[in-house]
Design a protein around this motif. Structure first.
Motif, mmCIF file in Angstrom:
data_model
loop_
_atom_site.group_PDB
_atom_site.id
_atom_site.type_symbol
_atom_site.label_atom_id
_atom_site.label_comp_id
_atom_site.label_asym_id
_atom_site.label_seq_id
_atom_site.Cartn_x
_atom_site.Cartn_y
_atom_site.Cartn_z
ATOM 1 N N ALA A 155 22.632 100.054 111.187
ATOM 2 C CA ALA A 155 23.105 99.596 109.869
ATOM 3 C C ALA A 155 22.618 100.554 108.788
ATOM 4 O O ALA A 155 23.358 100.870 107.841
ATOM 5 N N GLU A 156 21.401 101.038 108.947
ATOM 6 C CA GLU A 156 20.877 102.005 107.986
ATOM 7 C C GLU A 156 21.634 103.330 108.083
ATOM 8 O O GLU A 156 21.904 103.977 107.062
ATOM 9 N N VAL A 157 21.979 103.741 109.296
ATOM 10 C CA VAL A 157 22.735 104.986 109.487
ATOM 11 C C VAL A 157 24.059 104.936 108.740
ATOM 12 O O VAL A 157 24.508 105.944 108.167
ATOM 13 N N MET A 158 24.702 103.771 108.721
ATOM 14 C CA MET A 158 26.029 103.661 108.122
ATOM 15 C C MET A 158 26.007 103.572 106.601
ATOM 16 O O MET A 158 27.057 103.569 105.964
ATOM 17 N N GLU A 159 24.820 103.479 106.006
ATOM 18 C CA GLU A 159 24.723 103.456 104.549
ATOM 19 C C GLU A 159 24.775 104.886 103.996
ATOM 20 O O GLU A 159 24.502 105.845 104.706
ATOM 21 N N LEU A 160 25.139 104.993 102.710
ATOM 22 C CA LEU A 160 25.172 106.288 102.032
ATOM 23 C C LEU A 160 24.315 106.220 100.777
ATOM 24 O O LEU A 160 24.267 105.172 100.121
ATOM 25 N N PRO A 161 23.660 107.315 100.414
ATOM 26 C CA PRO A 161 22.903 107.314 99.151
ATOM 27 C C PRO A 161 23.797 107.034 97.945
ATOM 28 O O PRO A 161 23.383 106.371 97.001
ATOM 29 N N ASP A 162 25.034 107.550 97.996
ATOM 30 C CA ASP A 162 25.964 107.353 96.877
ATOM 31 C C ASP A 162 27.203 106.626 97.401
ATOM 32 O O ASP A 162 28.223 107.243 97.720
ATOM 33 N N LEU A 163 27.072 105.324 97.511
ATOM 34 C CA LEU A 163 28.179 104.513 98.027
ATOM 35 C C LEU A 163 29.392 104.589 97.112
ATOM 36 O O LEU A 163 30.538 104.622 97.570
ATOM 37 N N ALA A 164 29.150 104.658 95.793
ATOM 38 C CA ALA A 164 30.261 104.668 94.826
ATOM 39 C C ALA A 164 31.139 105.897 95.006
ATOM 40 O O ALA A 164 32.350 105.842 94.748
ATOM 41 N N ALA A 165 30.559 107.020 95.446
ATOM 42 C CA ALA A 165 31.346 108.242 95.621
ATOM 43 C C ALA A 165 32.428 108.043 96.668
ATOM 44 O O ALA A 165 33.580 108.452 96.481
ATOM 45 N N ALA A 166 32.077 107.407 97.776
ATOM 46 C CA ALA A 166 33.068 107.161 98.822
ATOM 47 C C ALA A 166 34.154 106.219 98.329
ATOM 48 O O ALA A 166 35.347 106.398 98.632
ATOM 49 N N MET A 167 33.762 105.218 97.553
ATOM 50 C CA MET A 167 34.743 104.275 97.025
ATOM 51 C C MET A 167 35.697 104.963 96.052
ATOM 52 O O MET A 167 36.895 104.683 96.035
ATOM 53 N N ARG A 168 35.146 105.874 95.233
ATOM 54 C CA ARG A 168 35.993 106.587 94.254
ATOM 55 C C ARG A 168 37.041 107.426 94.957
ATOM 56 O O ARG A 168 38.231 107.394 94.581
ATOM 57 N N ILE A 169 36.650 108.191 95.946
ATOM 58 C CA ILE A 169 37.615 109.084 96.596
ATOM 59 C C ILE A 169 38.632 108.280 97.387
ATOM 60 O O ILE A 169 39.820 108.632 97.431
ATOM 61 N N GLU A 170 38.215 107.164 97.994
ATOM 62 C CA GLU A 170 39.177 106.330 98.721
ATOM 63 C C GLU A 170 40.207 105.756 97.763
ATOM 64 O O GLU A 170 41.416 105.744 98.057
ATOM 65 N N SER A 171 39.747 105.295 96.606
ATOM 66 C CA SER A 171 40.672 104.724 95.623
ATOM 67 C C SER A 171 41.655 105.772 95.125
ATOM 68 O O SER A 171 42.862 105.513 95.017
ATOM 69 N N ALA A 172 41.152 106.973 94.806
ATOM 70 C CA ALA A 172 42.027 108.029 94.283
ATOM 71 C C ALA A 172 43.075 108.436 95.327
ATOM 72 O O ALA A 172 44.249 108.628 94.998
ATOM 73 N N LEU A 173 42.659 108.575 96.573
ATOM 74 C CA LEU A 173 43.599 108.995 97.619
ATOM 75 C C LEU A 173 44.582 107.883 97.965
ATOM 76 O O LEU A 173 45.755 108.149 98.243
ATOM 77 N N ALA A 174 44.137 106.643 97.945
ATOM 78 C CA ALA A 174 45.027 105.534 98.288
ATOM 79 C C ALA A 174 46.185 105.419 97.295
ATOM 80 O O ALA A 174 47.293 105.008 97.663
ATOM 81 N N ARG A 175 45.942 105.775 96.012
ATOM 82 C CA ARG A 175 47.021 105.713 95.010
ATOM 83 C C ARG A 175 48.042 106.833 95.194
ATOM 84 O O ARG A 175 49.167 106.719 94.728
ATOM 85 N N ALA A 176 47.627 107.913 95.874
ATOM 86 C CA ALA A 176 48.473 109.108 95.894
ATOM 87 C C ALA A 176 49.071 109.451 97.254
ATOM 88 O O ALA A 176 50.136 110.070 97.311
ATOM 89 N N ILE A 177 48.413 109.077 98.338
ATOM 90 C CA ILE A 177 48.812 109.568 99.664
ATOM 91 C C ILE A 177 49.629 108.528 100.408
ATOM 92 O O ILE A 177 49.201 107.375 100.576
ATOM 93 N N ASP A 178 50.769 108.965 100.869
ATOM 94 C CA ASP A 178 51.642 108.123 101.690
ATOM 95 C C ASP A 178 51.052 108.007 103.094
ATOM 96 O O ASP A 178 50.552 108.995 103.635
ATOM 97 N N PRO A 179 51.089 106.828 103.729
ATOM 98 C CA PRO A 179 50.553 106.672 105.084
ATOM 99 C C PRO A 179 51.214 107.592 106.109
ATOM 100 O O PRO A 179 50.660 107.820 107.187
ATOM 101 N N ARG A 180 52.395 108.138 105.779
ATOM 102 C CA ARG A 180 53.068 109.063 106.706
ATOM 103 C C ARG A 180 52.714 110.512 106.419
ATOM 104 O O ARG A 180 53.237 111.426 107.071
ATOM 105 N N GLY A 181 51.830 110.758 105.453
ATOM 106 C CA GLY A 181 51.363 112.115 105.213
ATOM 107 C C GLY A 181 52.030 112.828 104.067
ATOM 108 O O GLY A 181 51.992 114.055 104.012
#
Length: 578
Positions: free
Chosen positions: A116-142
């Motif tokens: 569980a500790e391995v799966m944590e990140l020092p900057d959790l918000a960074a991963a959330m930011r990039i996921e949100s930005a890509l989800a708005r722009a990238i089509d699931p088909r590429g």
């Protein structure tokens, strides 16, 4: 760890099997690069991680299937090289897999706190930011979604309208100019819609000629009335491409800005993947956790690459033993016994459970092996020379925490000199503090192991009636080679075999006879012990049978009490119903 010894003990084959149980490329790379650790603290941590992964698998947590090793793409973005939409989709998918697994492992933190500790990140918000930005722009088909930017959505809507208008106009022209066309269909030339016009009707269809047929009877004309509509379409296509390129550059810069978090979550997925693969492989060969100990004690140990349905388990209780001399006939399992201990020691220090009923092992700083025939024609090395060169390396490296495995040391030369050399080598290694297992056919080595302190003999089992190997290992007794008996059983002329027996030195014949008698005595004792156990179990079985019969009669009595009369017993007085 010594790479040569790892190869001889077939660790690469285990790594391949482990890699086959991973779920994505990051975990596979770790599995193929896995090496035993000589640090007891690191070994303990690895084993603890595997035990956590076993519990997670039992709780239904799966590996990171669908994830990608995005580190090369992230490195490309850091170099300011734009990623394409397919690369960005892999980033988006991988972040999503990490997020889901982080939540799944976090739900079972009490069972797997380390992972569980391995799966944590020092900057959790960074991963959330990039996921949100890509989800708005990238089509699931590429591809890129219309929502990637307001400009892209606007251009695409206008492009759809322009294409529809151009298509409608072309259709109308094809109907009106039908008599001048070679074919009724429309086609493309240079990316622009055109009509297939008869060459003879060229003047009837004003426009730009883009091509002609091989026969010259057909020309492909873009009518003047269509040029403006096509120009608008091409202009909008160019603007769409420019906007897509701008968006990809923008998203690539966002990936570069969050490269630390993205590399970290990829490494976390790889670590989790490896741990779950170690758990799966440990379960696949029915492995047991290893208890740390100062000395070796393996019970019912099996070589992990042998078929578990046919592999014969061996015991290696080596408390107080620093040198074990294993003897017995060829193909009897001597080398497999050495490989089993060596490979299980390496697997433990890689963090895996080992295939055994129970296991107590130290952490070796080195596992050093000389197994097989290393002769080399290219280097003009005989078998003996190759073995001696390997022994030089082993003796220079071995120390108090080393495990040394020698398969017929000093073989390939004069038997008398070879046996004395082998004995001296083993003695020196023991003096250096190493734990040594050596196979031999030399009676002198067996005699030395019987007399030397902290040394012991072991014999591979053989069926004395058929001289077929049993692949078992009997600690505390030397083994006979049975070479002459095996040769006779394989069809060699009995007279030749008997002549060979008579030609041997009297003391050698006496020793072989003594070993054979000892083996026969042990086999007889084992048979008597087995018979005694069966005899002791027989009364219990008869008691159980009588108990079952009484239970059946009681059941019959109950049926009678309910009004159904049972048949009377055949023997003995009739019982009264209760």
């Amino acid at each position: 760890m010594d790479p040569r010894s790892a190869d001889l003990l077939e660790l690469p084959a285990v790594r391949e099997r482990l890699a086959g149980m991973t779920a994505f490329a990051g975990g596979r790379d770790l599995a193929l690069a896995l090496t035993p650790s000589a640090d007891p603290h690191e070994v303990a941590a690895r084993c603890a991680t595997t035990e956590e992964a076993v519990r997670l698998r039992d709780l239904g947590v799966a590996g990171p299937g669908g994830a990608f090793d995005i580190r090369p793409a992230v490195a490309q973005a850091v170099r300011d090289v734009p990623l394409d939409a397919a690369d960005l989709l892999e980033v988006l998918v991988t972040v999503g897999v990490w997020r889901e697994l982080r939540e799944a492992v976090g739900e079972h933190r009490e069972h797997a706190p380390g992972l569980a500790e391995v799966m944590e990140l020092p900057d959790l918000a960074a991963a959330m930011r990039i996921e949100s930005a890509l989800a708005r722009a990238i089509d699931p088909r590429g591809g890129l979604l219309d929502s990637a930017s307001a400009e892209l959505g606007s251009v695409r809507r206008r492009l759809v309208g322009a294409r529809r208008a151009a298509s409608d106009l072309l259709r109308d022209l094809a109907v009106r100019l039908r008599s001048h066309l070679q074919e009724s269909f429309t086609t493309l030339r240079g990316g622009r819609p055109v009509l297939a016009v008869k060459a003879s009707s060229r003047s009837a269809v004003p426009g730009i000629v883009h091509d002609s047929s091989g026969s010259g009877e057909t020309i492909f004309v873009e009518p003047i009335a269509l040029v403006e509509a096509n120009n608008l379409t091409r202009e909008l296509v160019a603007r769409e491409a420019e906007e897509e390129e701008r968006i990809l550059r923008m998203l690539s810069r966002a990936v570069a800005e969050e490269h630390v978090a993205l590399d970290g979550l990829t490494e976390a997925l790889a670590d989790l993947d490896l741990a779950l693969a170690c758990a799966a492989l440990s379960r696949a060969w029915d492995g047991c956790p290893v208890e740390p100990a100062a000395e070796v004690d393996l019970r019912a140990a099996r070589h992990p690459l042998l078929d578990p349905a046919t592999a014969v388990a061996i015991d290696l209780p080596l408390e107080g033993v620093r040198a074990l001399v294993v003897s017995g006939p060829n193909t009897g399992g001597k080398t497999v016994a050495l490989k089993t201990l060596g490979l299980l020691a390496m697997l433990h220090q890689c963090g895996l459970r080992v295939p055994a009923r129970s296991a107590r092992l130290p952490v070796f700083d080195r596992v050093l092996a000389d197994i097989g025939d290393d002769q080399s024609i290219a280097e003009s090395l005989s078998t003996f020379s190759a073995h001696v060169r390997r022994l030089v390396v082993i003796m220079a490296a071995a120390g108090p925490r080393s495990l040394v495995l020698l398969d017929e040391p000093a073989a390939g030369t004069d038997p008398d000199e070879g046996s004395r050399l082998a004995q001296s080598v083993v003695e020196r290694l023991v003096e250096q503090g190493a734990l040594v297992l050596a196979t031999t056919h030399h009676p002198e080595m067996k005699a030395w192991a019987s007399d030397a302190p902290r040394a012991a003999n072991a014999a591979v089992g053989v069926d004395l009636r058929t001289l077929r190997p049993l692949y078992s290992l009997n600690i505390g007794e030397p083994g006979a080679s049975h070479a002459l008996g095996i040769a006779e059983g394989l069809g060699l002329d009995p007279e030749v075999v008997e002549a060979a027996r008579r030609a041997g030195p009297p003391e050698r014949r006496a020793l072989e006879a003594l070993l054979a008698e000892a083996g026969a005595a042990r086999a007889a004792a084992d048979e008597e012990l087995s018979a005694a156990r069966e005899a002791r179990a027989a009364p219990n079985a008869r008691s159980a049978t009588r108990g079952s019969a009484r239970g059946s009669w009681r059941c019959a009595s109950r049926r009678c009490a309910r009004g159904r009369r049972p048949s009377a017993p055949r023997h003995g007085p009739a019982r009264r119903r209760s």
